[in-house]
Design an enzyme around this catalytic site. Structure first.
Site, PDB file in Angstrom:
ATOM      1  N   HIS A   1       0.826  -1.113   0.013  1.00  0.00           N
ATOM      2  CA  HIS A   1      -0.015  -0.117   0.018  1.00  0.00           C
ATOM      3  C   HIS A   1       0.777   1.544   0.011  1.00  0.00           C
ATOM      4  O   HIS A   1       0.468   2.438   0.112  1.00  0.00           O
ATOM      5  CB  HIS A   1      -1.003   0.081   1.289  1.00  0.00           C
TER       6      HIS A   1
ATOM      7  N   LYS B   1       2.984   4.477  -1.412  1.00  0.00           N
ATOM      8  CA  LYS B   1       2.691   5.467  -2.491  1.00  0.00           C
ATOM      9  C   LYS B   1       4.076   6.554  -2.155  1.00  0.00           C
ATOM     10  O   LYS B   1       3.928   7.534  -1.923  1.00  0.00           O
ATOM     11  CB  LYS B   1       1.527   6.315  -2.402  1.00  0.00           C
TER      12      LYS B   1
ATOM     13  N   ASP C   1      16.944   9.925  -8.016  1.00  0.00           N
ATOM     14  CA  ASP C   1      18.184  10.128  -7.770  1.00  0.00           C
ATOM     15  C   ASP C   1      19.005   9.817  -6.434  1.00  0.00           C
ATOM     16  O   ASP C   1      19.909  10.425  -6.049  1.00  0.00           O
ATOM     17  CB  ASP C   1      18.783  11.178  -8.378  1.00  0.00           C
TER      18      ASP C   1
END
Length: 283
Positions: free
Chosen positions: A218, A220, A225
């Site tokens: 779940h 996000k 870089d």
């Protein structure tokens, strides 16, 4: 931010007062001072400012300027001011680049065209080509998110529960074609839903790994870089971007980036296909 020419000749040019962020006003005079500014990023004190004690060359320069008449002095002043403006602009841009990114994006974001952003990232410096689509191309939360993603030069690590936004998928594919190393972790159930971009990204050659247990993957977040963290409540879906109340935090902070990078590496290794179990140990 402006430049103030003090109005008379000092040494080899005009004395200039330049306000520098966090430094107050700094005096510079003549081309020597300008060279110091351009070379070091700040004004290097030159001869004494106008109205102060003159340098040995001040008197001859002043006399020469007087003999040349006001026209030549004005042209010299204009040329010096133009060079100084350019130097200040360069220094301010460098100062802004040096500041770590701290940005919060709130959604929903209105539909917008990102063709100009993608074209610039694909061919930097190429002439802008008008897009025939009717969508506006203004500054939105989505366009800012795309800009942050396109700033990647070496790597982009994505850990996303759901990914079905075609515009964000195009940005990721562009980075992949540009040679940026992309790794993507996602949820096994949601990657198979209609409209998911995961299959398209896999076909493009991007590495994708997913969970194999009953709980949701779940997270996000994205790491650009190994220096910039993008995280928040936003699922990378058109529905969430255009309709939901969501937030995204974009931050350059070594401590936070390190924690999220370690979590990504742990999940990436856990979801290695070599570790999958297709049969129970008893079988």
């Amino acid at each position: 931010m402006g430049i103030r020419c003090m109005g008379s000749v000092c040494g080899d040019g005009l004395a200039v007062r330049v306000p520098v962020p966090g430094e107050g006003s700094v005096f510079g005079a003549g081309s020597g001072a300008l060279r110091g500014w351009v070379g070091a990023g700040i004004w290097e004190p030159g001869p004494a400012p106008c109205g102060g004690r003159s340098s040995p060359r001040a008197a001859p320069a002043s006399a020469a300027a007087a003999r040349a008449g006001p026209g030549r002095a004005m042209r010299a002043a204009g040329a010096l001011a133009a060079v100084a403006v350019t130097a200040v602009a360069m220094a301010v841009a460098a100062w802004r680049r040096a500041r770590p990114v701290r940005e919060v994006l709130f959604f929903p974001s209105p539909p917008c065209c990102i063709e100009a952003l993608l074209a610039e990232a694909a061919e930097p410096g190429a002439p802008a080509r008008p897009c025939p689509c009717p969508l506006p191309s203004g500054d939105t939360a989505l366009s800012r998110l795309v800009r942050r993603l396109l700033s990647a030069r070496r790597s982009l690590d994505l850990c996303l529960f759901s990914f079905s936004c075609p515009q964000l998928a195009r940005a990721v594919q562009l980075l992949h074609r540009r040679g940026v190393r992309i790794r993507l972790v996602t949820d096994a159930q949601y990657m198979g839903l209609h409209g998911s971009q995961i299959g398209r990204l896999r076909q493009a050659g991007i590495q994708v790994r997913h969970d194999q247990h009953s709980g949701y993957m779940h997270h996000k977040f994205a790491i650009v870089d190994r220096r910039m963290l993008i995280t928040g409540s936003l699922n990378w879906t058109t529905q969430a971007i255009q309709s939901n109340r969501e937030n995204v935090l974009v931050v350059e902070d070594a401590e936070y980036v390190k924690a999220f990078q370690e979590e990504f590496e742990r999940i990436w290794e856990e979801y290695n296909p070599a570790n999958y179990r297709f049969f129970s140990e008893r079988q």
